[in-house]
Write an enzyme that holds these catalytic residues in place. Sequence first.
Site, PDB file in Angstrom:
ATOM      1  N   THR A   1       0.857  -1.202   0.000  1.00  0.00           N
ATOM      2  CA  THR A   1       0.000   0.000   0.000  1.00  0.00           C
ATOM      3  C   THR A   1       0.886   1.243   0.000  1.00  0.00           C
ATOM      4  O   THR A   1       1.985   1.215   0.539  1.00  0.00           O
ATOM      5  CB  THR A   1      -0.855  -0.010   1.285  1.00  0.00           C
ATOM      6  OG1 THR A   1      -1.788  -1.073   1.176  1.00  0.00           O
ATOM      7  CG2 THR A   1      -1.589   1.295   1.508  1.00  0.00           C
TER       8      THR A   1
ATOM      9  N   ARG B   1     -14.503  -7.196  -0.423  1.00  0.00           N
ATOM     10  CA  ARG B   1     -13.828  -6.780   0.807  1.00  0.00           C
ATOM     11  C   ARG B   1     -13.179  -5.386   0.646  1.00  0.00           C
ATOM     12  O   ARG B   1     -12.516  -5.106  -0.336  1.00  0.00           O
ATOM     13  CB  ARG B   1     -12.759  -7.818   1.159  1.00  0.00           C
ATOM     14  CG  ARG B   1     -11.966  -7.513   2.433  1.00  0.00           C
ATOM     15  CD  ARG B   1     -10.665  -6.827   2.132  1.00  0.00           C
ATOM     16  NE  ARG B   1      -9.845  -6.647   3.341  1.00  0.00           N
ATOM     17  CZ  ARG B   1      -8.768  -5.865   3.382  1.00  0.00           C
ATOM     18  NH1 ARG B   1      -8.370  -5.221   2.311  1.00  0.00           N
ATOM     19  NH2 ARG B   1      -8.079  -5.748   4.490  1.00  0.00           N
TER      20      ARG B   1
ATOM     21  N   GLY C   1     -10.716  -2.538   2.681  1.00  0.00           N
ATOM     22  CA  GLY C   1      -9.770  -2.411   3.794  1.00  0.00           C
ATOM     23  C   GLY C   1      -9.908  -1.086   4.519  1.00  0.00           C
ATOM     24  O   GLY C   1     -10.911  -0.378   4.387  1.00  0.00           O
ATOM     25  N   ASP C   2      -8.881  -0.749   5.275  1.00  0.00           N
ATOM     26  CA  ASP C   2      -8.906   0.471   6.091  1.00  0.00           C
ATOM     27  C   ASP C   2      -8.576   1.735   5.301  1.00  0.00           C
ATOM     28  O   ASP C   2      -8.998   2.831   5.668  1.00  0.00           O
ATOM     29  CB  ASP C   2      -7.905   0.349   7.245  1.00  0.00           C
ATOM     30  CG  ASP C   2      -6.480   0.106   6.725  1.00  0.00           C
ATOM     31  OD1 ASP C   2      -6.312  -0.781   5.855  1.00  0.00           O
ATOM     32  OD2 ASP C   2      -5.547   0.805   7.151  1.00  0.00           O
TER      33      ASP C   2
ATOM     34  N   THR D   1      -0.802   1.352   6.913  1.00  0.00           N
ATOM     35  CA  THR D   1      -0.644   0.174   6.063  1.00  0.00           C
ATOM     36  C   THR D   1      -0.555  -1.064   6.939  1.00  0.00           C
ATOM     37  O   THR D   1       0.056  -1.024   8.003  1.00  0.00           O
ATOM     38  CB  THR D   1       0.610   0.279   5.178  1.00  0.00           C
ATOM     39  OG1 THR D   1       0.802  -0.981   4.520  1.00  0.00           O
ATOM     40  CG2 THR D   1       1.870   0.599   5.965  1.00  0.00           C
ATOM     41  N   GLY D   2      -1.176  -2.140   6.495  1.00  0.00           N
ATOM     42  CA  GLY D   2      -1.128  -3.358   7.304  1.00  0.00           C
ATOM     43  C   GLY D   2      -2.431  -4.115   7.171  1.00  0.00           C
ATOM     44  O   GLY D   2      -3.188  -3.896   6.221  1.00  0.00           O
TER      45      GLY D   2
ATOM     46  N   GLY E   1      -5.761  -4.605   7.290  1.00  0.00           N
ATOM     47  CA  GLY E   1      -6.786  -3.574   7.352  1.00  0.00           C
ATOM     48  C   GLY E   1      -7.881  -3.789   8.372  1.00  0.00           C
ATOM     49  O   GLY E   1      -8.355  -2.839   8.998  1.00  0.00           O
TER      50      GLY E   1
HETATM   51  N1  ASP Z   1      -4.237  -1.884   4.715  1.00  0.00           N
HETATM   52  C1  ASP Z   1      -4.476  -2.433   3.424  1.00  0.00           C
HETATM   53  C2  ASP Z   1      -5.743  -3.217   3.433  1.00  0.00           C
HETATM   54  O1  ASP Z   1      -6.012  -3.892   4.391  1.00  0.00           O
HETATM   55  C3  ASP Z   1      -3.387  -3.328   2.965  1.00  0.00           C
HETATM   56  C4  ASP Z   1      -2.008  -2.761   3.071  1.00  0.00           C
HETATM   57  O2  ASP Z   1      -1.765  -1.842   3.815  1.00  0.00           O
HETATM   58  O3  ASP Z   1      -1.136  -3.248   2.392  1.00  0.00           O
HETATM   59  O4  ASP Z   1      -6.443  -3.176   2.460  1.00  0.00           O
END
Ligand code: ASP
Length: 351
Positions: A213, A241, A243-244, A263-264, A266
């Site tokens: 991300t 789906r 994400g955050d 990032t992470g 989500g």
């Molecule tokens: N946070 C993002 C998600 O969950 C993924 C990512 O940060 O790589 O969609």
Amino acid sequence: MQRNFLNRRTAFLLTLFLFFILPTGAQQTKPYTLVIHGGAGTITRANMTPQLEQAYYQSLHRALDLGEKMLASGQSALDVVEKVVRLLEDDSLFNAGKGAVFTNAGEHELDAAIMDGRNLMAGSVAGVKTIRNPISAARAVMEKTEHVMLSGIGAEAFARQIGLEMVPNTYFNTESRRRGLKRAIEEEKKNAPNPSFPTAGTFSARVDWKYGTVGAVVVDQQGNLAAATSTGGMTNKRFGRIGDAPIIGAGTYADSLVAVSCTGWGEYFIRMVMAKSLADRIRFAGESLKQAGDQLIKVVLPALGGDGGLIAVDRSGEPIMPFCTEGMYRGYIRKSADEEKPRRVVAIYGN
Ligand code: ASP
């Protein structure tokens, strides 16, 4: 008479100096900061080739170069976060725009958000498949509609209508992400307790942890803050789906004190309302930016079973980039009042 003229001339020259020379000097020393990330995950020296590592460093430097040029010339935090994230979206190394991960159905569904700390205006798009630069669509939602969030085909119709560049979904394809999907599906088959139970990407998350991300946060020369995040989400995701990243307050947030991009994993960031929690700790609990970031990312997030990182900057220009994964593509430039040139940091691994 003569002396009088000289005095008048001196006064005139002094006024010229004060009006033109001094303000220019002062302008040059106005501080600004740009922090960027290109995703957090299992990023270790062991699973990186020297060429790939070089390519990531180059991409991060290129993004900081662009931001530095814009900020030095006095451009707004909002313009900078949008342009920098666009550049990263067009870069196939990252999981945003070109290079986005594949869904279980073998497509790409992109999420992005932008927020203006001056007035709490925000815009986002979720689950879009044909907008080349989702971050610009997010900005258009903020500036050209009464809404904050548009999704799916509606968001695409809006983007088309206002003339944003549209692309076929296959534009986002890359070979490395296709391999990622294959690995995720194989791993999911091995690990699923009941193979007929849809896991919506949960297992794939543990396998393909190299997210990618992208995000940017800025405080500009006027002291204004902005944040932007863009992502392809998680490999092998299903059922639309989201994400955050496109959820204001979860993956993206900016106000008059702080700007945050996450990032992470989500789902954890949504449940923790991560970005707004960071802002609240600073505003209401009086924590420092570093204390708040470390507590949320290094203590609370892993305690809940999540993983990831964030970037943030406060009004003073202080940057933070905490993460609890092996690595996070990251960097910043920070120009403080007493320095001629900004300081620059670019890093990939932990420690
Ligand atoms: N946070 C993002 C998600 O969950 C993924 C990512 O940060 O790589 O969609």
